[in-house]
Write a protein that holds these residues in place. Structure first.
Motif, PDB file in Angstrom:
ATOM      1  N   ALA A 410     -22.647  18.212  83.454  1.00 36.29           N
ATOM      2  CA  ALA A 410     -23.377  17.123  84.101  1.00 36.29           C
ATOM      3  C   ALA A 410     -23.321  15.892  83.209  1.00 36.29           C
ATOM      4  O   ALA A 410     -24.274  15.565  82.509  1.00 36.29           O
ATOM      5  CB  ALA A 410     -24.821  17.540  84.376  1.00 36.29           C
ATOM      6  N   GLY A 411     -22.187  15.228  83.215  1.00 37.05           N
ATOM      7  CA  GLY A 411     -22.017  14.051  82.395  1.00 37.05           C
ATOM      8  C   GLY A 411     -20.554  13.854  82.053  1.00 37.05           C
ATOM      9  O   GLY A 411     -19.663  14.424  82.681  1.00 37.05           O
ATOM     10  N   VAL A 439     -28.014  19.436  84.960  1.00 40.09           N
ATOM     11  CA  VAL A 439     -27.812  20.814  84.501  1.00 40.09           C
ATOM     12  C   VAL A 439     -26.331  21.074  84.243  1.00 40.09           C
ATOM     13  O   VAL A 439     -25.492  20.901  85.123  1.00 40.09           O
ATOM     14  CB  VAL A 439     -28.348  21.827  85.526  1.00 40.09           C
ATOM     15  CG1 VAL A 439     -28.063  23.251  85.067  1.00 40.09           C
ATOM     16  CG2 VAL A 439     -29.845  21.627  85.732  1.00 40.09           C
ATOM     17  N   THR A 440     -26.045  21.484  83.023  1.00 37.33           N
ATOM     18  CA  THR A 440     -24.710  21.920  82.627  1.00 37.33           C
ATOM     19  C   THR A 440     -24.703  23.442  82.516  1.00 37.33           C
ATOM     20  O   THR A 440     -25.677  24.039  82.055  1.00 37.33           O
ATOM     21  CB  THR A 440     -24.323  21.275  81.285  1.00 37.33           C
ATOM     22  OG1 THR A 440     -24.078  19.883  81.498  1.00 37.33           O
ATOM     23  CG2 THR A 440     -23.094  21.915  80.663  1.00 37.33           C
ATOM     24  N   GLU A 441     -23.605  24.063  82.947  1.00 40.80           N
ATOM     25  CA  GLU A 441     -23.517  25.520  82.962  1.00 40.80           C
ATOM     26  C   GLU A 441     -22.394  25.993  82.052  1.00 40.80           C
ATOM     27  O   GLU A 441     -21.288  25.440  82.071  1.00 40.80           O
ATOM     28  CB  GLU A 441     -23.260  26.029  84.384  1.00 40.80           C
ATOM     29  CG  GLU A 441     -24.331  25.631  85.384  1.00 40.80           C
ATOM     30  CD  GLU A 441     -24.044  26.162  86.772  1.00 40.80           C
ATOM     31  OE1 GLU A 441     -23.396  27.227  86.873  1.00 40.80           O
ATOM     32  OE2 GLU A 441     -24.445  25.515  87.754  1.00 40.80           O
ATOM     33  N   LEU A 442     -22.685  27.011  81.256  1.00 44.91           N
ATOM     34  CA  LEU A 442     -21.688  27.633  80.388  1.00 44.91           C
ATOM     35  C   LEU A 442     -21.373  29.032  80.887  1.00 44.91           C
ATOM     36  O   LEU A 442     -22.247  29.737  81.406  1.00 44.91           O
ATOM     37  CB  LEU A 442     -22.196  27.742  78.950  1.00 44.91           C
ATOM     38  CG  LEU A 442     -22.583  26.480  78.188  1.00 44.91           C
ATOM     39  CD1 LEU A 442     -22.872  26.846  76.735  1.00 44.91           C
ATOM     40  CD2 LEU A 442     -21.502  25.429  78.263  1.00 44.91           C
ATOM     41  N   SER A 443     -20.122  29.436  80.692  1.00 42.02           N
ATOM     42  CA  SER A 443     -19.719  30.824  80.911  1.00 42.02           C
ATOM     43  C   SER A 443     -19.380  31.434  79.561  1.00 42.02           C
ATOM     44  O   SER A 443     -18.672  30.833  78.752  1.00 42.02           O
ATOM     45  CB  SER A 443     -18.507  30.901  81.835  1.00 42.02           C
ATOM     46  OG  SER A 443     -18.065  32.234  81.965  1.00 42.02           O
ATOM     47  N   LEU A 469     -30.249  21.856  80.137  1.00 38.78           N
ATOM     48  CA  LEU A 469     -30.934  20.753  80.820  1.00 38.78           C
ATOM     49  C   LEU A 469     -31.033  19.576  79.871  1.00 38.78           C
ATOM     50  O   LEU A 469     -31.560  19.695  78.764  1.00 38.78           O
ATOM     51  CB  LEU A 469     -32.329  21.188  81.269  1.00 38.78           C
ATOM     52  CG  LEU A 469     -33.190  20.127  81.949  1.00 38.78           C
ATOM     53  CD1 LEU A 469     -32.578  19.723  83.288  1.00 38.78           C
ATOM     54  CD2 LEU A 469     -34.617  20.629  82.148  1.00 38.78           C
ATOM     55  N   ALA A 470     -30.508  18.417  80.303  1.00 38.85           N
ATOM     56  CA  ALA A 470     -30.521  17.221  79.459  1.00 38.85           C
ATOM     57  C   ALA A 470     -31.251  16.089  80.160  1.00 38.85           C
ATOM     58  O   ALA A 470     -31.221  15.984  81.388  1.00 38.85           O
ATOM     59  CB  ALA A 470     -29.087  16.795  79.138  1.00 38.85           C
ATOM     60  N   VAL A 471     -31.888  15.236  79.368  1.00 41.41           N
ATOM     61  CA  VAL A 471     -32.458  14.020  79.927  1.00 41.41           C
ATOM     62  C   VAL A 471     -31.308  13.069  80.236  1.00 41.41           C
ATOM     63  O   VAL A 471     -30.210  13.189  79.679  1.00 41.41           O
ATOM     64  CB  VAL A 471     -33.464  13.370  78.962  1.00 41.41           C
ATOM     65  CG1 VAL A 471     -34.635  14.308  78.716  1.00 41.41           C
ATOM     66  CG2 VAL A 471     -32.803  12.994  77.657  1.00 41.41           C
TER      67      VAL A 471
END
Length: 483
Positions: A410-411, A439-443, A469-471
């Protein structure tokens, strides 16, 4: 492409020579760009890789929230069964096991001859079978590319793909080559069949209708990422043409208009999915594609990544520079037309040769530099090309395909790198603004991982997954370390 045609082996030197002539804009071996491309050290990978692809000015695949995607997985197929037994070899276990090992993509082979066994008669049972598989994929959060697969055109030549009723040969001869099946592509009857598919108006309409049926049925299915319009397309060589020259002409004059027609057909039913377009398999020799622009806003370039010698049984030769040549050639098209890249097939038959460990490390580094992901060949339980054995354990060196990666960022990614020697993955990105996803997702592959974030919160962890989760508009660094 699973075996190597003799005709390709004999034209390898010519193909590479033509590649050098046709790729004047590729990075020279003595440029800094080329040096970085050849450098597979963790430090170089940290500099060069971008999660979700997009290295070197190539855009990333994105999801509906605008997040940059990285997709890694495997082809899933059932070539043996057809009719009432079609797709029966594919089970829910395929998707459960892939996700458990950290993979989030399946390239699902579907066959026109099963979908439309008679002209205008579409098999509802086949569509239901595809839908059941898509439901399994969705259950395990695996995205699917539906691949309209053909091998040696189709059943008229003893394979799968284009129906026999849509196969026109003008009476030209066909001789099977059971020990070198890819050579069958160069039989006169097969080559003429491709010409008719590309040029006959009624066959053009039939192929477009087939795609409208698929896209209409699966529009909005949560597992569907997109549609691969035809697998490994080939064509008819003209007298006096060498193979690279013929491939570029076929790609320019026949595949490009075909892809535009089929993209329009898909868009008449599905406005949101990605469409995947392949060059001829000749790109595997480091030959830049002759494809032109596909006039669609969501196109993905989907080459395959096979080496002629390795397909014939040879070991990987790091000094030959094949991976570097392939990468330089294959990235020209996506840079020119600003489309993402997803490699639709790759992986040699014999993975236990002495240099194959080096091959997988070099290949993973290369794929990480310029793609939004890949689908290895093939997720099955056994020998040959299978990723895992009958117990579900990785076969020799295949475990090197299971790395941590950022499924969705997300960015804007600044760097993404995995250091396999130390078991450390780092992702740096600038989080999206207030209107973007947060929201960024890692595998994460199997094992115990410690995940930390600077400038963000590790929102949740689960086996094989982590959510960050980032501002808005904040520099973020995420580190995953194997414990």
């Amino acid at each position: 492409m699973r075996t190597t045609p003799a005709v390709l082996r004999t034209t390898l030197a010519a193909a590479l020579a033509v590649a050098a002539l046709l790729a004047p804009t590729a990075a020279r071996a003595d440029t800094p760009q080329a040096a970085r491309a050849a450098d597979t050290s963790p430090g170089a990978r940290a500099e060069a890789e971008a999660a979700g692809g997009g290295g070197g000015g190539i855009p990333a695949l994105t999801d509906a929230h605008g997040r940059a995607l990285t997709l890694r997985g495997w082809n899933v197929e059932d070539k043996a069964n057809r009719g009432d037994a079609a797709l029966s070899a594919i089970t829910e276990k395929h998707f459960r096991d892939m996700r458990a090992k950290g993979f989030n993509l399946a390239r699902l082979l579907v066959f026109w001859d099963d979908l439309e066994p008679r002209p205008g008669r579409y098999s509802q049972d086949y569509l239901r079978r595809i839908e059941r598989i898509l439901d399994w994929a969705d259950r395990y959060d695996v995205k699917v590319v539906l691949d309209a697969h053909q091998d040696v055109f189709g059943p008229a030549f003893g394979h799968r793909g284009v129906p026999a009723w849509a196969t026109r040969t003008d009476g030209l001869p066909f001789t099977p080559h059971p020990d070198d099946w890819f050579s069958e592509y160069f039989e006169p009857a097969v080559q003429r069949a491709f010409t008719h598919l590309y040029e006959d108006e009624d066959l053009r309409r039939a192929q477009a209708r087939m795609w409208r049926v698929l896209a209409d049925r699966f529009d909005g299915h949560p597992a569907v990422l997109g549609y691969d319009l035809i697998n490994e397309p080939m064509g008819e060589l003209r007298e006096g043409e060498d193979l690279p020259t013929a491939a570029r002409r076929i790609e320019r004059d026949q595949l490009t208009p075909m892809y535009n027609r089929l993209a329009d057909a898909v868009r008449s039913a599905d406005r949101d999915a990605w469409v995947f377009v392949e060059p001829t398999p000749i790109v595997g020799e480091g030959v830049p594609t002759g494809l032109g622009r596909i006039d669609d806003p969501k196109v993905v370039y989907a080459p395959h990544f096979y080496n002629t010698g390795m397909e014939a049984g040879a070991d990987y030769d790091p000094a030959a520079g094949w991976i570097e040549s392939y990468e330089q050639a294959v990235t020209l098209y996506p840079r020119q037309y600003q489309v993402p890249v997803l490699v639709g097939e790759w992986g040699p038959l014999n993975n236990s040769l002495p240099q194959m460990n080096r091959f997988y490390r070099d290949a993973m580094a290369s794929l990480g530099r310029y793609t939004s992901g890949w689908a290895g060949y093939v997720w099955c339980y056994g020998g040959g090309y299978c990723a895992v054995d009958g117990t579900g354990a990785f076969r020799a060196n295949k475990e090197l395909t299971a790395e941590p990666y950022a499924e969705a960022v997300a960015g804007t990614v600044r760097s993404s790198a995995y250091d396999p020697a130390n078991g450390v993955y780092r992702l740096s990105y600038d989080s999206a603004g207030r209107r973007g996803s947060r929201v960024t997702e890692l595998s994460l592959p199997p094992g115990a991982w410690n995940v930390t974030a600077r400038g963000a919160l590790v929102l949740r962890k689960a086996p094989g997954r982590a959510w960050i989760l980032a501002v808005p508009s904040t520099p973020v660094t995420v580190t995953a370390t194997r414990r």
